[in-house]
Scaffold this active site. Structure first.
Site, PDB file in Angstrom:
ATOM      1  CE  LYS A   8      -3.507   2.383   2.436  1.00  0.00           C
ATOM      2  NZ  LYS A   8      -4.453   2.262   3.806  1.00  0.00           N
ATOM      3  CE  LYS A  17      -6.074   1.858  -0.515  1.00  0.00           C
ATOM      4  NZ  LYS A  17      -6.230   2.066   0.979  1.00  0.00           N
TER       5      LYS A  17
HETATM    6  C1  PBG Z   1      -7.492   3.058   5.554  1.00  0.00           C
HETATM    7  C2  PBG Z   1      -7.759   3.008   4.190  1.00  0.00           C
HETATM    8  C3  PBG Z   1      -7.575   3.962   3.215  1.00  0.00           C
HETATM    9  C4  PBG Z   1      -8.173   3.450   1.887  1.00  0.00           C
HETATM   10  C5  PBG Z   1      -8.556   2.204   2.298  1.00  0.00           C
HETATM   11  N1  PBG Z   1      -8.386   1.835   3.710  1.00  0.00           N
HETATM   12  C6  PBG Z   1      -7.322   5.545   3.456  1.00  0.00           C
HETATM   13  C7  PBG Z   1      -5.573   5.623   3.734  1.00  0.00           C
HETATM   14  O1  PBG Z   1      -4.949   4.979   3.852  1.00  0.00           O
HETATM   15  O2  PBG Z   1      -5.446   7.047   3.768  1.00  0.00           O
HETATM   16  C8  PBG Z   1      -8.246   4.066   0.748  1.00  0.00           C
HETATM   17  C9  PBG Z   1      -9.226   3.717  -0.214  1.00  0.00           C
HETATM   18  C10 PBG Z   1      -9.578   4.592  -1.093  1.00  0.00           C
HETATM   19  O3  PBG Z   1      -8.804   5.863  -1.376  1.00  0.00           O
HETATM   20  O4  PBG Z   1     -10.414   4.464  -2.074  1.00  0.00           O
HETATM   21  N2  PBG Z   1      -6.179   2.964   5.948  1.00  0.00           N
END
Ligand code: PBG
Length: 325
Positions: A192, A245
């Site tokens: 991520k 992601k």
């Molecule tokens: C929680 C999380 C996030 C997303 C999914 N789980 C936000 C982040 O890390 O700031 C992002 C999903 C999206 O942008 O559609 N940590």
């Protein structure tokens, strides 16, 4: 002699005969946002078509999605109140726990995935426990594991840790097994990135960090080899599914993970990726359905088995329409 690849592109049937990548409704996971109240259906301004939904509304939305062909959802929650220790994340009557129970009742067959993170529940908006301006890793693990166990207890089929704390998959696996949830699977947000593409989500989940950013725990965008190490760690800690992601700006990384790991692989087409297509479509600059399908196909072609997308319903509708025509 001239080589003529065009021979097999001459009509729709020939193109379908040799098509290498196909999206199917089973590929998609629809994200839903649970919020307090009753009868609440509040559209997120930067994500047209996506709503904050109260628990009663989320149950309706989930069964409508199921009827439309969606087989999996992932739940996020906006709690009533936030605190330093994210207590709303692991409360027995927490917003996601209640949403899970309501969806389970309304749509018993639907696969329910719970996003496992603390950022929507902490007063400072970071994904872990904060002390002296730092997000503490090991102290956060206990709360993350507790959150996963309480989501499993409420009935989640899969928990999806997204906090990017080191060791979180192992800590969750242990907590699940210790509390009798050895059949609850873990879909790890293994890779991520610290991405600008999460902007609209933070409006939807009200989870913008109060200070600083997430670069000290989420991955640095220029790195791909490091992603292999993250995936390897989560694999060895017991992840059942790996995720990359965002999706489209990291297709190279997705492909690398696909080539090296044999676990099912997910990709999250995130809020900003959705918003870009929506905005251009609303201006009339692109053909939304065509760009949506081309984008989702690219994610599958790069190696994703599972695609989390706010477009899940529209994509399934497009697939069904093209099957009929
Ligand atoms: C929680 C999380 C996030 C997303 C999914 N789980 C936000 C982040 O890390 O700031 C992002 C999903 C999206 O942008 O559609 N940590």
């Amino acid at each position: 002699m001239i080589h003529r690849p065009r021979r097999l592109r001459r009509n729709p049937a020939l193109r379908a005969l040799v098509r290498e990548t196909r999206l199917t409704p089973d590929n998609f996971v629809l994200p839903l946002f649970a919020c307090p109240g009753e009868g609440v259906r509040r559209e997120i301004s930067s994500m047209p078509g996506v709503f904050n939904l109260s628990v009663d509304e989320i149950a309706n939305e989930a069964s409508a999605a199921y009827d439309a062909g969606v087989r999996s959802i992932i739940l996020f929650g906006l709690p009533e109140s936030k605190d330093e220790l994210a207590s709303g994340a692991y409360a027995e009557d927490g917003i996601v726990q209640r949403a899970i129970r309501a969806v389970r009742r309304s749509s018993p067959e639907l696969i329910i995935i719970a996003d496992t993170c603390l950022c929507e529940y902490t007063s400072h908006g970071h994904c872990g426990v904060v002390r002296g301006g730092d997000v503490l890793n090991d102290e956060s693990l206990e709360l993350i594991a507790r959150t996963a166990a309480s989501q499993a207890e409420a009935g989640a089929d899969i928990v999806a840790p997204s906090a990017m704390m080191d060791g979180q998959v192992g800590a969750i696996r242990e907590a699940l097994d210790d509390s009798g949830f050895e059949n609850t699977a873990i879909m790890s947000y293994a890779v991520k990135y610290a991405s600008g593409f999460y902007g609209p989500f933070r409006e939807a989940a009200q989870s913008t960090p109060e200070f600083g950013d997430r670069r000290a725990y989420q991955m640095d965008p220029p790195n791909a080899r490091e992603a292999m190490r993250e995936a390897e760690l989560d694999f060895s800690e017991g992840a059942d599914i790996l995720m990359v992601k965002p999706a489209t700006v990291y297709l190279d990384v997705l492909k690398m993970v696909r080539d090296r790991f044999d676990l099912p692989l997910a990709a999250y087409h995130v809020s900003g990726e959705y918003a870009l297509i929506k905005a251009a479509a609303q201006k009339g600059w692109i053909d939304e359905e065509r760009v949506m399908m081309e984008t989702l196909t690219s994610i599958k072609r790069a190696g994703a088995d599972i695609i989390l997308t706010y477009y899940a319903r529209e994509a399934i509708a497009a697939l069904n329409a093209s099957a009929i025509s």
